[in-house]
Design a protein around this motif. Structure first.
Motif, PDB file in Angstrom:
ATOM      1  N   SER A  30      -4.112  -6.258  -2.244  1.00 18.62           N
ATOM      2  CA  SER A  30      -3.763  -6.038  -0.839  1.00 18.62           C
ATOM      3  C   SER A  30      -4.433  -7.048   0.092  1.00 18.62           C
ATOM      4  O   SER A  30      -3.979  -7.229   1.229  1.00 18.62           O
ATOM      5  CB  SER A  30      -4.136  -4.619  -0.422  1.00 18.62           C
ATOM      6  N   THR A  55       1.408  -8.580   6.302  1.00 15.49           N
ATOM      7  CA  THR A  55       2.871  -8.630   6.146  1.00 15.49           C
ATOM      8  C   THR A  55       3.579  -9.583   7.092  1.00 15.49           C
ATOM      9  O   THR A  55       4.783  -9.455   7.331  1.00 15.49           O
ATOM     10  CB  THR A  55       3.534  -7.230   6.195  1.00 15.49           C
ATOM     11  N   SER A  70       8.753  -9.413   0.277  1.00 17.70           N
ATOM     12  CA  SER A  70       8.128  -8.150   0.646  1.00 17.70           C
ATOM     13  C   SER A  70       7.037  -7.845  -0.370  1.00 17.70           C
ATOM     14  O   SER A  70       6.959  -8.482  -1.419  1.00 17.70           O
ATOM     15  CB  SER A  70       9.158  -7.024   0.692  1.00 17.70           C
ATOM     16  N   ARG A  71       6.215  -6.869  -0.033  1.00 16.20           N
ATOM     17  CA  ARG A  71       5.130  -6.501  -0.930  1.00 16.20           C
ATOM     18  C   ARG A  71       4.941  -5.001  -0.936  1.00 16.20           C
ATOM     19  O   ARG A  71       5.217  -4.323   0.059  1.00 16.20           O
ATOM     20  CB  ARG A  71       3.829  -7.196  -0.536  1.00 16.20           C
ATOM     21  N   ASP A  72       4.457  -4.503  -2.066  1.00 12.74           N
ATOM     22  CA  ASP A  72       4.125  -3.091  -2.214  1.00 12.74           C
ATOM     23  C   ASP A  72       2.703  -3.032  -2.741  1.00 12.74           C
ATOM     24  O   ASP A  72       2.462  -3.234  -3.940  1.00 12.74           O
ATOM     25  CB  ASP A  72       5.102  -2.427  -3.176  1.00 12.74           C
ATOM     26  N   ASN A  73       1.761  -2.765  -1.860  1.00 11.76           N
ATOM     27  CA  ASN A  73       0.359  -2.763  -2.271  1.00 11.76           C
ATOM     28  C   ASN A  73       0.034  -1.589  -3.187  1.00 11.76           C
ATOM     29  O   ASN A  73      -0.951  -1.643  -3.929  1.00 11.76           O
ATOM     30  CB  ASN A  73      -0.537  -2.736  -1.040  1.00 11.76           C
ATOM     31  N   THR A  75       1.714  -0.676  -5.718  1.00 10.53           N
ATOM     32  CA  THR A  75       2.029  -1.059  -7.097  1.00 10.53           C
ATOM     33  C   THR A  75       1.627  -2.498  -7.407  1.00 10.53           C
ATOM     34  O   THR A  75       1.947  -3.012  -8.482  1.00 10.53           O
ATOM     35  CB  THR A  75       3.540  -0.905  -7.368  1.00 10.53           C
TER      36      THR A  75
END
Length: 124
Positions: A30, A55, A70-73, A75
């Motif tokens: 993250s 972001t 995009s990001r998914d912290n 996962t």
């Protein structure tokens, strides 16, 4: 040490879509800025897109409006959604991590970790 593993590449027709994923190991994901680069035959490696830890996103002009990073912290994953693909998008796409976490411009990204790359081929 951070390991980055890309997936989602393949062969699609022009005008089609692909979504690339990059799974990162480690508990500090993250805090990183994440980016995608690509390397096409006979060309230099090219910046594609980046997303900061807050972001903020940045794109190269040739993919603006077609690609979305995009990001998914939760996962530890960063994505590159690629739409309206063109033959000139054909390349090996690499995921990259910058420990500093911010994105000012493509020129200021400092890559600390690279993935192994995933091939994207767009048929005309």
């Amino acid at each position: 040490q951070v390991q980055l593993v890309e997936s989602g590449g393949g062969l699609v027709q022009a005008g089609g879509s692909l979504r690339l994923s990059c799974a990162a190991s480690g508990r500090t994901f993250s805090m990183f800025a994440m980016a995608w680069f690509r390397l096409a035959p006979g060309k230099e490696r090219e910046f594609v897109a980046a997303i900061s830890r807050s972001t903020y996103t940045l794109y190269t002009d040739s993919v603006m409006g077609r690609f979305t990073i995009s990001r998914d912290n939760a996962t530890n994953t960063v994505y590159l959604q690629m739409n309206s693909l063109k033959p000139e998008d054909t390349a090996v796409y690499y995921c990259a991590a910058d420990r500093r976490g911010y994105v000012a411009s493509a020129a200021t990204i400092v890559v600390d970790y690279w993935g192994q790359g995933t091939q994207v081929t767009i048929a005309s």
